[in-house]
Write an enzyme that holds these catalytic residues in place. Structure first.
Site, short mmCIF file in Angstrom:
data_model
loop_
_atom_site.label_atom_id
_atom_site.label_comp_id
_atom_site.label_asym_id
_atom_site.label_seq_id
_atom_site.Cartn_x
_atom_site.Cartn_y
_atom_site.Cartn_z
N GLY A 235 -67.93 -22.93 -20.50
CA GLY A 235 -67.53 -24.29 -20.86
C GLY A 235 -66.02 -24.39 -20.66
O GLY A 235 -65.26 -23.70 -21.34
N GLY B 276 -64.45 -27.28 -20.91
CA GLY B 276 -64.07 -28.57 -21.49
C GLY B 276 -62.87 -28.36 -22.41
O GLY B 276 -62.14 -27.37 -22.30
N GLY C 103 -63.41 -25.14 -24.71
CA GLY C 103 -63.41 -23.90 -23.94
C GLY C 103 -62.05 -23.59 -23.34
O GLY C 103 -61.53 -22.47 -23.48
N ASP D 188 -67.91 -22.90 -15.75
CA ASP D 188 -68.41 -24.26 -16.02
C ASP D 188 -69.31 -24.66 -14.85
O ASP D 188 -69.21 -24.08 -13.76
CB ASP D 188 -67.25 -25.25 -16.18
CG ASP D 188 -67.65 -26.50 -16.96
OD1 ASP D 188 -67.25 -26.62 -18.14
OD2 ASP D 188 -68.39 -27.36 -16.40
N ASN E 77 -78.18 -29.68 -26.26
CA ASN E 77 -77.39 -28.45 -26.28
C ASN E 77 -78.25 -27.20 -26.36
O ASN E 77 -77.86 -26.13 -25.88
CB ASN E 77 -76.37 -28.50 -27.43
CG ASN E 77 -75.17 -29.36 -27.06
OD1 ASN E 77 -75.07 -29.86 -25.93
ND2 ASN E 77 -74.25 -29.55 -27.99
N ARG F 37 -59.67 -26.40 -42.46
CA ARG F 37 -59.59 -27.84 -42.81
C ARG F 37 -59.45 -28.01 -44.32
O ARG F 37 -58.67 -28.84 -44.79
CB ARG F 37 -60.86 -28.55 -42.30
CG ARG F 37 -60.83 -28.75 -40.81
CD ARG F 37 -62.05 -29.46 -40.29
NE ARG F 37 -61.85 -29.80 -38.87
CZ ARG F 37 -62.83 -29.94 -37.99
NH1 ARG F 37 -64.09 -29.78 -38.36
NH2 ARG F 37 -62.56 -30.26 -36.75
N HIS G 257 -72.53 -25.60 -40.86
CA HIS G 257 -71.45 -26.40 -40.28
C HIS G 257 -72.03 -27.81 -40.15
O HIS G 257 -72.33 -28.27 -39.07
CB HIS G 257 -71.10 -25.83 -38.92
CG HIS G 257 -69.86 -26.42 -38.32
ND1 HIS G 257 -68.69 -26.60 -39.01
CD2 HIS G 257 -69.60 -26.87 -37.06
CE1 HIS G 257 -67.78 -27.13 -38.21
NE2 HIS G 257 -68.31 -27.32 -37.02
N1 APR Z 1 -73.10 -24.35 -18.10
C1 APR Z 1 -71.74 -24.31 -18.16
N2 APR Z 1 -70.99 -25.33 -18.64
C2 APR Z 1 -71.64 -26.43 -19.04
C3 APR Z 1 -73.05 -26.54 -19.01
C4 APR Z 1 -73.77 -25.42 -18.51
N3 APR Z 1 -75.11 -25.44 -18.44
N4 APR Z 1 -73.38 -27.76 -19.48
C5 APR Z 1 -72.24 -28.39 -19.81
N5 APR Z 1 -71.18 -27.59 -19.55
C6 APR Z 1 -69.75 -27.89 -19.70
C7 APR Z 1 -69.36 -29.28 -19.26
O1 APR Z 1 -69.27 -29.39 -17.84
C8 APR Z 1 -68.00 -29.45 -19.94
O2 APR Z 1 -66.92 -29.05 -19.10
O3 APR Z 1 -69.37 -27.83 -21.07
C9 APR Z 1 -68.10 -28.51 -21.16
C10 APR Z 1 -68.03 -29.25 -22.49
O4 APR Z 1 -66.75 -29.75 -22.61
P1 APR Z 1 -66.37 -31.08 -23.42
O5 APR Z 1 -67.29 -32.19 -23.02
O6 APR Z 1 -64.90 -31.27 -23.29
O7 APR Z 1 -66.75 -30.71 -24.93
P2 APR Z 1 -65.91 -29.78 -25.95
O8 APR Z 1 -65.03 -30.65 -26.77
O9 APR Z 1 -65.30 -28.65 -25.20
O10 APR Z 1 -67.07 -29.28 -26.91
C11 APR Z 1 -67.99 -28.29 -26.52
O11 APR Z 1 -68.21 -27.46 -28.77
O12 APR Z 1 -67.43 -28.35 -30.79
C12 APR Z 1 -68.52 -28.20 -29.93
O13 APR Z 1 -69.81 -30.18 -30.42
C13 APR Z 1 -69.00 -29.54 -29.45
O14 APR Z 1 -71.06 -28.75 -28.53
C14 APR Z 1 -69.74 -29.16 -28.20
C15 APR Z 1 -68.94 -27.97 -27.67
#
Ligand code: APR
Length: 309
Positions: free
Chosen positions: A7, A9, A12, A32, A94, A150, A174
Site C-alpha cells: 500500500g 497510499g 503506507g 502497490d 478490504n 490519541r 479499534h
Molecule cells: N494490493 C496493493 N495495494 C493495494 C491493493 C492491493 N490489492 N488494493 C489497494 N491498494 C492500495 C491503493 O492503490 C492505495 O494506494 O492501497 C492504497 C491505500 O491508500 P489510501 O487510499 O491513501 O488509504 P490510506 O489512508 O493509506 O489507508 C489504508 O489503512 O487506516 C487504514 O482504513 C485505512 O484501510 C485503510 C488503510
C-alpha cells in the site's frame, strides 16, 4: 533487515518514510497495484537521503518478487473511510484485498512477521493470521498504539500537560468496542481521577473512541495517517531492534484476562519473535468486563470474515 510495506497510499508511504528516516533497516520495499506510484514515491524518498542523513534503500514495486525474504511485512492496502462510514463498512472490500496481499507476501517471505493496519483492524488482523497460517505471535495489528496516543493527546490538551508526560492505555477493539482504561492513566505521575472529574474523563474517553472519525470528517476524503504511521513504524522498529517494549497491540489472546481465541487489543511485549508475551495488567473489574465484551463482539466478526478468504 528488510521490510515490506504494501500500500503506497497515505498510510503506507508515510510509514515507509518514517522507517527509512529512522535508518535501522537496509531496505524498505513499497508495493502497490498502481503502476508508477510506489516507484515514484520511492525515488522521491531516496532523493532525501543526503538531507535527512539515512542509508536505508527505498524500492517501489508492483510485484512481490522484490519483497522476497522480508523480515517484517506491513499491510496498509485497502480503502480508507469516507465521512459517515464506520470502519466496519470497509469489511468486505478490504477483506478481499488483505487476503490476496497476505497470500502473495507469505509465499515469498515465509519467515516474516506481519503487522496489519488495514481496517476494520481486528478483523483484518485475524484474517491475515488465518490466510498466512503463521503462528499467532507472528501476526499483529496496529490500533492500541494509535488509540493510546490519541487518548494522551486529549488528556494533555485538557489539563495543559505535555502528551509525553501522560501515561495512558486503550484496549479492546479499534472501533465501537474500544476500551480506554482510565484506571491506568496518569498525568505527571498523578492518577487521572485526581486531576479530572468523572464527567471530564468520560468526555475524553468518547473523544478517543471518535478520534479517527473526527479526522475523517475534517479531511472529507481519506483518513488519518500521521499518527497512525508513527504507531505502525514504532511497532516495526520494536520488532526490528528486538526492543521488548511493552505496547498495546492487536494480538491473539488465549487465556489472558479470561478471554480466549480472539485477536484483540491488549498490552504485549514486542520483540524479534513478534508478540513475545501478552501482559495482564491489574485493571478494574468494570474495565475487564468491557474487555471481555469487546472480545465476544470481535470474535463473532472475525468468524464472519472467513467467508472472504
Ligand atoms: N494490493 C496493493 N495495494 C493495494 C491493493 C492491493 N490489492 N488494493 C489497494 N491498494 C492500495 C491503493 O492503490 C492505495 O494506494 O492501497 C492504497 C491505500 O491508500 P489510501 O487510499 O491513501 O488509504 P490510506 O489512508 O493509506 O489507508 C489504508 O489503512 O487506516 C487504514 O482504513 C485505512 O484501510 C485503510 C488503510
Amino acid at each position: 533487515m528488510k521490510i515490506t510495506v504494501v500500500g503506497a497510499g497515505f498510510y503506507g508511504s508515510t510509514t515507509v518514510q518514517r522507517i527509512a528516516e529512522a535508518n535501522y533497516a537496509d531496505e524498505v520495499v513499497m508495493v502497490d497495484i498502481l503502476e508508477g506510484k510506489p516507484q515514484g514515491l520511492a525515488l522521491d524518498m531516496m532523493q532525501a537521503r543526503s538531507i535527512e542523513d539515512f542509508d536505508t534503500r527505498v524500492v517501489g514495486s508492483n510485484s512481490y518478487e522484490e519483497t522476497a525474504n522480508s523480515d517484517i511485512c506491513v499491510i496498509t492496502a485497502g480503502l480508507p473511510r469516507k465521512p459517515g462510514m464506520s470502519r466496519m463498512d470497509l469489511l468486505e472490500v478490504n477483506a478481499k484485498i488483505v487476503s490476496e496481499v497476505t497470500r502473495s507476501l507469505v509465499e515469498v517471505s515465509p519467515n516474516s512477521i506481519l503487522v496489519i493496519v488495514s481496517n476494520p483492524l481486528d478483523e483484518m488482523t485475524a484474517l491475515a493470521a488465518k490466510v498466512s497460517g503463521f503462528a499467532p505471535e507472528r501476526v499483529m495489528g496496529q490500533a492500541g498504539m494509535l488509540d493510546t496516543a490519541r487518548f494522551k493527546h486529549f488528556v494533555a490538551e485538557k489539563v495543559g500537560a505535555r502528551p509525553q508526560d501522560v501515561v495512558a492505555l486503550t484496549l479492546g477493539s479499534h472501533g465501537e468496542t474500544m476500551v480506554p482504561v482510565p484506571s491506568q492513566v496518569t498525568v505527571q505521575g498523578k492518577a487521572l481521577s485526581d486531576v479530572l472529574t468523572a464527567g471530564d474523563i468520560e468526555e475524553l474517553v468518547q473523544k478517543t473512541r471518535d478520534g479517527g472519525a473526527e479526522i475523517v470528517g475534517l479531511l472529507k476524503t481519506g483518513s488519518a495517517y500521521y499518527a497512525p504511521s508513527s504507531a505502525a513504524a514504532h511497532m516495526v522498529k520494536a520488532i526490528a531492534t528486538d526492543s521488548k517494549e511493552q505496547m498495546p497491540v492487536c494480538a491473539m489472546v488465549n487465556g489472558e484476562y479470561g478471554i480466549n481465541d480472539v485477536y484483540l487489543g491488549v498490552p504485549a511485549i514486542i520483540g524479534a519473535k513478534g508478540v513475545e508475551k501478552v501482559v495482564e495488567l491489574d485493571i478494574t473489574d468494570e474495565e475487564k468486563n468491557e474487555l471481555v465484551q469487546a472480545g465476544d463482539t470481535v470474535r463473532a466478526k472475525q468468524a464472519d470474515v472467513e467467508q472472504f478468504i
